[in-house]
Design an enzyme around this catalytic site. Structure first.
Site, PDB file in Angstrom:
ATOM      1  N   LYS A  64      82.144  -0.743  79.830  1.00  0.00           N
ATOM      2  CA  LYS A  64      81.176  -0.248  80.819  1.00  0.00           C
ATOM      3  C   LYS A  64      80.587  -1.447  81.547  1.00  0.00           C
ATOM      4  O   LYS A  64      80.566  -2.547  81.005  1.00  0.00           O
ATOM      5  CB  LYS A  64      80.042   0.530  80.123  1.00  0.00           C
ATOM      6  CG  LYS A  64      79.298   1.469  81.040  1.00  0.00           C
ATOM      7  CD  LYS A  64      80.032   2.768  81.222  1.00  0.00           C
ATOM      8  CE  LYS A  64      79.320   3.701  82.175  1.00  0.00           C
ATOM      9  NZ  LYS A  64      79.977   5.018  82.209  1.00  0.00           N
TER      10      LYS A  64
HETATM   11  P1  NAD Z   1      75.098  10.735  90.481  1.00  0.00           P
HETATM   12  O1  NAD Z   1      74.439   9.480  90.920  1.00  0.00           O
HETATM   13  O2  NAD Z   1      76.091  11.376  91.374  1.00  0.00           O
HETATM   14  O3  NAD Z   1      73.977  11.844  90.145  1.00  0.00           O
HETATM   15  C1  NAD Z   1      72.878  11.549  89.342  1.00  0.00           C
HETATM   16  C2  NAD Z   1      71.898  12.702  89.458  1.00  0.00           C
HETATM   17  O4  NAD Z   1      70.806  12.447  88.569  1.00  0.00           O
HETATM   18  C3  NAD Z   1      71.295  12.890  90.847  1.00  0.00           C
HETATM   19  O5  NAD Z   1      71.272  14.266  91.166  1.00  0.00           O
HETATM   20  C4  NAD Z   1      69.870  12.375  90.682  1.00  0.00           C
HETATM   21  O6  NAD Z   1      68.959  13.037  91.532  1.00  0.00           O
HETATM   22  C5  NAD Z   1      69.597  12.759  89.250  1.00  0.00           C
HETATM   23  N1  NAD Z   1      68.484  11.982  88.682  1.00  0.00           N
HETATM   24  C6  NAD Z   1      68.303  10.649  88.692  1.00  0.00           C
HETATM   25  N2  NAD Z   1      67.129  10.338  88.123  1.00  0.00           N
HETATM   26  C7  NAD Z   1      66.566  11.516  87.757  1.00  0.00           C
HETATM   27  C8  NAD Z   1      65.341  11.856  87.149  1.00  0.00           C
HETATM   28  N3  NAD Z   1      64.464  10.924  86.760  1.00  0.00           N
HETATM   29  N4  NAD Z   1      65.081  13.177  86.917  1.00  0.00           N
HETATM   30  C9  NAD Z   1      65.959  14.129  87.293  1.00  0.00           C
HETATM   31  N5  NAD Z   1      67.138  13.851  87.878  1.00  0.00           N
HETATM   32  C10 NAD Z   1      67.420  12.559  88.105  1.00  0.00           C
HETATM   33  O7  NAD Z   1      75.715  10.396  89.053  1.00  0.00           O
HETATM   34  P2  NAD Z   1      76.896  11.159  88.297  1.00  0.00           P
HETATM   35  O8  NAD Z   1      78.156  10.434  88.568  1.00  0.00           O
HETATM   36  O9  NAD Z   1      76.790  12.620  88.528  1.00  0.00           O
HETATM   37  O10 NAD Z   1      76.512  10.812  86.782  1.00  0.00           O
HETATM   38  C11 NAD Z   1      75.518  11.533  86.063  1.00  0.00           C
HETATM   39  C12 NAD Z   1      75.671  11.257  84.593  1.00  0.00           C
HETATM   40  O11 NAD Z   1      76.988  11.602  84.168  1.00  0.00           O
HETATM   41  C13 NAD Z   1      75.493   9.786  84.166  1.00  0.00           C
HETATM   42  O12 NAD Z   1      74.967   9.768  82.866  1.00  0.00           O
HETATM   43  C14 NAD Z   1      76.916   9.263  84.141  1.00  0.00           C
HETATM   44  O13 NAD Z   1      77.071   8.132  83.303  1.00  0.00           O
HETATM   45  C15 NAD Z   1      77.609  10.484  83.561  1.00  0.00           C
HETATM   46  N6  NAD Z   1      79.044  10.539  83.802  1.00  0.00           N
HETATM   47  C16 NAD Z   1      79.540  10.539  85.064  1.00  0.00           C
HETATM   48  C17 NAD Z   1      80.917  10.644  85.253  1.00  0.00           C
HETATM   49  C18 NAD Z   1      81.519  10.738  86.628  1.00  0.00           C
HETATM   50  O14 NAD Z   1      82.748  10.930  86.722  1.00  0.00           O
HETATM   51  N7  NAD Z   1      80.755  10.651  87.694  1.00  0.00           N
HETATM   52  C19 NAD Z   1      81.770  10.697  84.149  1.00  0.00           C
HETATM   53  C20 NAD Z   1      81.233  10.694  82.867  1.00  0.00           C
HETATM   54  C21 NAD Z   1      79.860  10.623  82.713  1.00  0.00           C
END
Ligand code: NAD
Length: 462
Positions: free
Chosen positions: A134
């Site tokens: 990561k």
């Molecule tokens: P993203 O940046 O597209 O979305 C993040 C979301 O979290 C946004 O809607 C934002 O408004 C919200 N957020 C941020 N701070 C917040 C708060 N304090 N309260 C409420 N909402 C809040 O990110 P993503 O790619 O969707 O990733 C989200 C999670 O999923 C992370 O933990 C990431 O590590 C995990 N993840 C993502 C992927 C992927 O393929 N994108 C894969 C595995 C895991």
């Protein structure tokens, strides 16, 4: 070796780490709020149940490599900022290190270490031949314009270029990074790799734009994998997806795709929250329109000015009422999908929650104290290493397509993804019944079983 201390616990008032003896042996300070220790404690608890040899437990308790880089970037006004970035390589027993790179103002070494360890477990659970890594840069990408973002991306990847590679460590998008950033990463690396390796080195990152070797289906993969998992497990718990009520925390990549695909399966999204606010409509919120709204405005706040049901169907609406974050958690639903950031469901939120199942779309969204409360309330928690493994699975497909110079159609990607997710869900359920443990511990057991066997066969060099 530094002396271990026990600091005043906050979110885990009475319980010590179960792996205290390993933390003491490795000189790790017992901070109960530390995400890395929380993560490793849960992994080692599963390792104990599986009777994994002690030497493997201490190997897994620390990453193989922790890379930290400071690098200067010129801002548009001509000034320079010195940024800090990390790449953590947790374990590569099963294959090259694999894991996203995050741009966020709160990135810290221990958080990146925790996320790298989760990647080791995740890849093993879904049986893709990768290890866990990561990365992150401590920067707020929303405060940068496009040129500044490009310079940050290129400088960071050049700072770690000797440590990554298409067969050794393969980054991908995470919070605050996207396909465009992957295009800059890949291009920068290709230029550094030189003319002989130029084309093959394209696959040093996944999550690239389709035109640059990305895979169809990668963008929705994490949300889709989550839906594949709940579609496999929930009907056996008497909860068919048709008519299921859901709330979603975070409506970015993972949350919005999970929401849209759950709606496609006949479920109803009744509450959504993100960093801009929270909304609710018991008749159902139109998940597609909300995704468009978030794309345009940056968040869920302000959604719901219109007042009539949408064309998508009579049970989904373009209206919603603003609610508080507490009301969001208290909304009664069958399924709650946390898809925002880590450690958001603490004991406080867990006390508020009124759902039957949590499917973790985000990494580590539930603190150990929060999870204890959820389990005591009879709420089933489907862990992140199972629910969000769809992203890395389709990243693996992208890497395979690049390596063999082929291009899969979307039906092929979806079908293969479904196979990996369904088998991972069954593996987890099997471990749960065999060892009589919760789903998180079961998922770690199913992942560690594979890693343990590989170590047993390979032995420890020399
Ligand atoms: P993203 O940046 O597209 O979305 C993040 C979301 O979290 C946004 O809607 C934002 O408004 C919200 N957020 C941020 N701070 C917040 C708060 N304090 N309260 C409420 N909402 C809040 O990110 P993503 O790619 O969707 O990733 C989200 C999670 O999923 C992370 O933990 C990431 O590590 C995990 N993840 C993502 C992927 C992927 O393929 N994108 C894969 C595995 C895991």
């Amino acid at each position: 070796m530094s002396k271990a201390t026990i600091t005043a616990p906050t979110d885990r008032p009475t319980t010590e780490f179960r792996s205290k003896h390993v933390f003491d042996e490795l000189g790790m300070v017992h901070d109960p709020d530390n995400l890395y220790l929380q993560t490793i404690d849960a992994v080692l608890t599963a390792a104990e149940i599986l009777e994994l040899p002690h030497h493997l437990q201490i190997i897994l308790a620390q990453p193989k490599n922790e890379i930290m880089a400071h690098f200067p970037v010129m801002m548009n006004d001509g000034s320079y900022r010195l940024l800090k970035g990390y790449r953590v390589q947790h374990n590569n027993a099963l294959g090259p290190y694999k894991g996203g790179i995050r741009f966020h103002h709160d990135v810290s070494l221990d958080d990146v270490k925790a996320l790298a360890a989760l990647m080791t477990m995740k890849c093993s659970l879904v049986r893709v031949p990768f290890g866990g890594g990561k990365g992150g840069v401590k920067v707020d990408p929303r405060a940068l314009d496009r040129d500044e973002l490009m310079r940050v991306s290129r400088r960071f990847i050049s700072a770690i270029a000797t440590q990554i590679g298409p067969d050794s460590d393969i980054p991908a998008p995470d919070v605050g990074t996207n396909a465009q950033v992957m295009a800059w990463f890949s291009d920068t690396y290709q230029n550094i790799a030189g003319p002989n390796n130029r084309h093959d080195s394209l696959r040093v990152v996944t999550g690239k734009p389709i035109e640059m070797g990305g895979s169809l289906g990668r963008e929705k993969a994490t949300g889709q994998g989550l839906v594949d998992v709940v579609a496999e497990l929930l009907p056996n718990m008497g909860m068919p997806l048709e008519g299921l009520t859901c709330s979603v925390l975070g409506y970015g990549n993972v949350g919005s795709w999970a929401g849209r695909l759950m709606q496609e399966r006949g479920s109803k999204i009744t509450a959504v929250a993100d960093h801009t606010g929270a909304i609710r409509n018991d008749e159902g919120i139109d998940a597609d329109l909300l995704a468009e709204h978030c794309e345009l405005t940056g968040g869920v706040a302000g959604f719901g000015k219109a007042s009539s049901p949408t064309e998508a169907g009579s049970n989904v609406h373009a209206t919603a009422d603003p609610i508080s974050i507490e009301e969001f958690y208290r909304t009664e639903v069958d399924l709650l999908i946390p898809a925002a950031l880590e450690q958001m469901i603490t004991s406080r939120e867990a006390e508020w929650m009124n759902c039957k199942v949590v499917a973790e779309g985000a990494n580590a969204p539930t603190t150990p104290a929060g999870e204890r409360i959820l389990l005591s309330k009879g709420i089933e928690v489907l862990p992140a290493i199972l629910c969000n493994a769809g992203g890395v699975t389709v990243s693996y497909f992208e890497w395979v397509q690049n390596k063999s110079a082929v291009f899969w159609d979307i039906e092929h990607v979806d079908r293969e993804l479904n196979k990996h997710m369904v088998l991972a869900a069954r593996r987890t359920q099997l471990a749960r019944h065999r060892f009589e443990v919760d789903m998180r511990t079961a998922a770690y057991i199913a992942a560690l079983d594979q890693i343990g066997k590989v170590y047993q066969m390979r032995g420890i060099f020399p």
